[in-house]
Design a protein around this motif. Sequence first.
Motif, PDB file in Angstrom:
ATOM      1  N   ASP A 165       0.860  -1.192   0.000  1.00 14.26           N
ATOM      2  CA  ASP A 165       0.000   0.000   0.000  1.00 14.26           C
ATOM      3  C   ASP A 165       0.890   1.233   0.000  1.00 14.26           C
ATOM      4  OD1 ASP A 165      -1.631   2.134   0.563  1.00 14.26           O
ATOM      5  OD2 ASP A 165      -2.441   1.327   2.433  1.00 14.26           O
ATOM      6  N   ILE A 166       1.018   1.873  -1.168  1.00 14.77           N
ATOM      7  CA  ILE A 166       1.901   3.036  -1.268  1.00 14.77           C
ATOM      8  C   ILE A 166       1.293   4.269  -0.625  1.00 14.77           C
ATOM      9  CG2 ILE A 166       1.082   3.877  -3.518  1.00 14.77           C
ATOM     10  CD1 ILE A 166       4.085   4.353  -4.214  1.00 14.77           C
ATOM     11  N   ASP A 167      -0.026   4.275  -0.423  1.00 15.24           N
ATOM     12  CA  ASP A 167      -0.678   5.432   0.187  1.00 15.24           C
ATOM     13  C   ASP A 167      -0.244   5.620   1.632  1.00 15.24           C
ATOM     14  OD1 ASP A 167      -2.712   7.557  -0.209  1.00 15.24           O
ATOM     15  OD2 ASP A 167      -3.745   6.510   1.430  1.00 15.24           O
ATOM     16  N   ARG A 168       0.216   4.561   2.281  1.00 17.95           N
ATOM     17  CA  ARG A 168       0.670   4.645   3.668  1.00 17.95           C
ATOM     18  C   ARG A 168       2.015   5.351   3.792  1.00 17.95           C
ATOM     19  NH1 ARG A 168      -1.292   0.529   7.453  1.00 17.95           N
ATOM     20  NH2 ARG A 168      -3.075  -0.548   6.547  1.00 17.95           N
ATOM     21  N   GLY A 169       2.774   5.383   2.701  1.00 18.14           N
ATOM     22  CA  GLY A 169       4.139   5.880   2.766  1.00 18.14           C
ATOM     23  C   GLY A 169       5.098   4.751   3.110  1.00 18.14           C
ATOM     24  N   GLY A 170       6.342   4.905   2.706  1.00 17.94           N
ATOM     25  CA  GLY A 170       7.359   3.901   3.023  1.00 17.94           C
ATOM     26  C   GLY A 170       7.217   2.613   2.246  1.00 17.94           C
ATOM     27  N   ALA A 171       6.613   2.669   1.058  1.00 22.34           N
ATOM     28  CA  ALA A 171       6.313   1.445   0.315  1.00 22.34           C
ATOM     29  C   ALA A 171       7.575   0.661  -0.041  1.00 22.34           C
ATOM     30  CB  ALA A 171       5.521   1.789  -0.951  1.00 22.34           C
ATOM     31  N   HIS A 174       8.903  -1.059   2.924  1.00 19.90           N
ATOM     32  CA  HIS A 174       8.037  -2.184   3.276  1.00 19.90           C
ATOM     33  C   HIS A 174       8.362  -3.413   2.432  1.00 19.90           C
ATOM     34  CE1 HIS A 174       4.641   0.460   5.137  1.00 19.90           C
ATOM     35  NE2 HIS A 174       5.513   0.076   6.029  1.00 19.90           N
ATOM     36  N   PHE A 198      -2.126   3.792  -5.524  1.00 18.13           N
ATOM     37  CA  PHE A 198      -1.246   4.879  -5.976  1.00 18.13           C
ATOM     38  C   PHE A 198      -2.064   6.091  -6.376  1.00 18.13           C
ATOM     39  CE2 PHE A 198       1.086   6.973  -9.531  1.00 18.13           C
ATOM     40  CZ  PHE A 198       2.129   7.471  -8.770  1.00 18.13           C
ATOM     41  N   ARG A 199      -1.670   7.239  -5.867  1.00 20.27           N
ATOM     42  CA  ARG A 199      -2.269   8.517  -6.270  1.00 20.27           C
ATOM     43  C   ARG A 199      -1.138   9.382  -6.849  1.00 20.27           C
ATOM     44  NH1 ARG A 199      -6.952   9.606  -2.094  1.00 20.27           N
ATOM     45  NH2 ARG A 199      -6.536   8.133  -0.438  1.00 20.27           N
ATOM     46  N   LEU A 205       6.969   7.836 -10.417  1.00 21.14           N
ATOM     47  CA  LEU A 205       7.234   6.638  -9.625  1.00 21.14           C
ATOM     48  C   LEU A 205       8.274   5.736 -10.278  1.00 21.14           C
ATOM     49  CD1 LEU A 205       6.216   5.096  -7.070  1.00 21.14           C
ATOM     50  CD2 LEU A 205       4.520   3.991  -8.555  1.00 21.14           C
ATOM     51  N   TRP A 226      -5.499   4.323  -6.707  1.00 16.11           N
ATOM     52  CA  TRP A 226      -6.489   4.351  -5.631  1.00 16.11           C
ATOM     53  C   TRP A 226      -7.868   4.157  -6.243  1.00 16.11           C
ATOM     54  CZ3 TRP A 226      -6.259   4.834  -0.314  1.00 16.11           C
ATOM     55  CH2 TRP A 226      -7.486   5.031   0.314  1.00 16.11           C
TER      56      TRP A 226
END
Length: 499
Positions: A165-171, A174, A198-199, A205, A226
């Motif tokens: 989940d890239i929306d969380r940050g730190g993808a 992770h 992704f947004r 990216l 997203w």
Amino acid sequence: MKAIMVVGTTSHAGKSLLTAALCRILCRRGWRVAPFKGQNMALNAYVTASGGEIGHAQAVQAWAAGVTPRVEMNPILLKPQGDMTSQVVLKGRAVGRVGAADYYEQFFEPGWQAIEESLTRLNEEFDLLICEGAGSPAEINLKHRDLANMRIAKHLNAPTLLVVDIDRGGAFAHVVGTLELLEPEERALIKGVIINKFRGQRSLLQSGITWLEERTGIPVIGVIPWLDHSFPAEDSLSLLDRQSSTVTREITVAVIRLPRISNFTDFDPLEAESTVTVKYLGLKDSLGYPDAVIIPGSKTTIADLVAMQRTGMAEAIQNYAAAGGTVMGICGGFQMMGRLLADPEGLEGQEGRYKGLGLLPLKTVITGQKVARQRLVTSNFPQIGLPVTGYEIHQGRSHLVDNDSSESGAVSYKPLFDDANLGVVDSTQSILGTYLHGIFDNGPWRRAWLNRLRQQRGLKSLPTGISNYREQREAMLDSLGDVVESYLDIPRLLSFLEK
């Protein structure tokens, strides 16, 4: 046995959604596909045709695959009860309540046996299994007893997709961290990475994707944007995300967000109605005066009833009903609306007798024998003669007491359906309750109920000759498949199956 495993770097990475999308995509390409999740922890359950319980998400994935949900698709279901214990549902049947510390000692071996048996049976009937993991596959303190992730992937020798989940940050961290914590034989099964939620501008990216592929040697086979979707979540944390809607619609239905709310997928069809706002209220929120209040199902009915009473929400609902408001209870909520709930064996934690909301002349006794079955009944309200399908999942037995309408002007009560045990409605048609989950899936019944609310507001009635929610769900699953397919390298994915 051909299978694809879908694991995530975290919970809520999008595994369930992607599994459903893959089921629909590959089903449409001619594969006979089935979903599988070895162990699931969820309070949203579905009852199969055989009367067994599985996670509701696995039922939706089965529908996405164009097949009938069955217990082999989710052989272990854990239903948290809020006191550090969970009810264990093994191969569709409740087999006991156990604490976290004792679960693996008591159920690891029987659980793995159920998983192996289920996989064998599914393999006999399907070309391909899409297996969903749970949480993260790299929880080093849990891996030795993990029944949901890489143990299954290794058992099947399944090419595995890692979703982040890239929306969380730190993808990127992770992904790299997850791979570093996997054993070499586990890491070797990871064939592709999927970046989800992704947004933004895709070109920005690309440098990160290039670095990740060079660093890990694993291709990124898709970047999924997203998606606004109504795919059922597996826990109530997702309900917090639904509070931000500011769209004003003609009818507002307030659903009480109980501490152990269960089967809130009951309300997906209401949320799909363009004229309805479904508002989830916490126990400390102001009730206001919505067009209707629904008390939903609960895994711990008595504890949630006590919580409502302590916070003042119970009194607010009682005052709302006394002022002529419409109150509906489903399953546990139906039980709470009565005068008395008794738990003589302490099945929900502590034995005793508890005063209900007193909105219905109902007495409920919590019993050890669980009722879990699909139903087809005929309605008496809000329109006579409508066929209604749904399912029961409950341990209580309820019956009306003092249903005496001989006094002039006294409120009386009648069965909601042709089976009097499934629910009641009062003579004002404002207070009703039922044991039937999935009631709003029935389009004509849902619209007839909404039209009663609309009539009170002086609004024009909606047409009731509509299809059931399953047809809307089919369209949503098709749309989901279309979108994911356009962002996923399906030929490369299928090449992983060529062993």
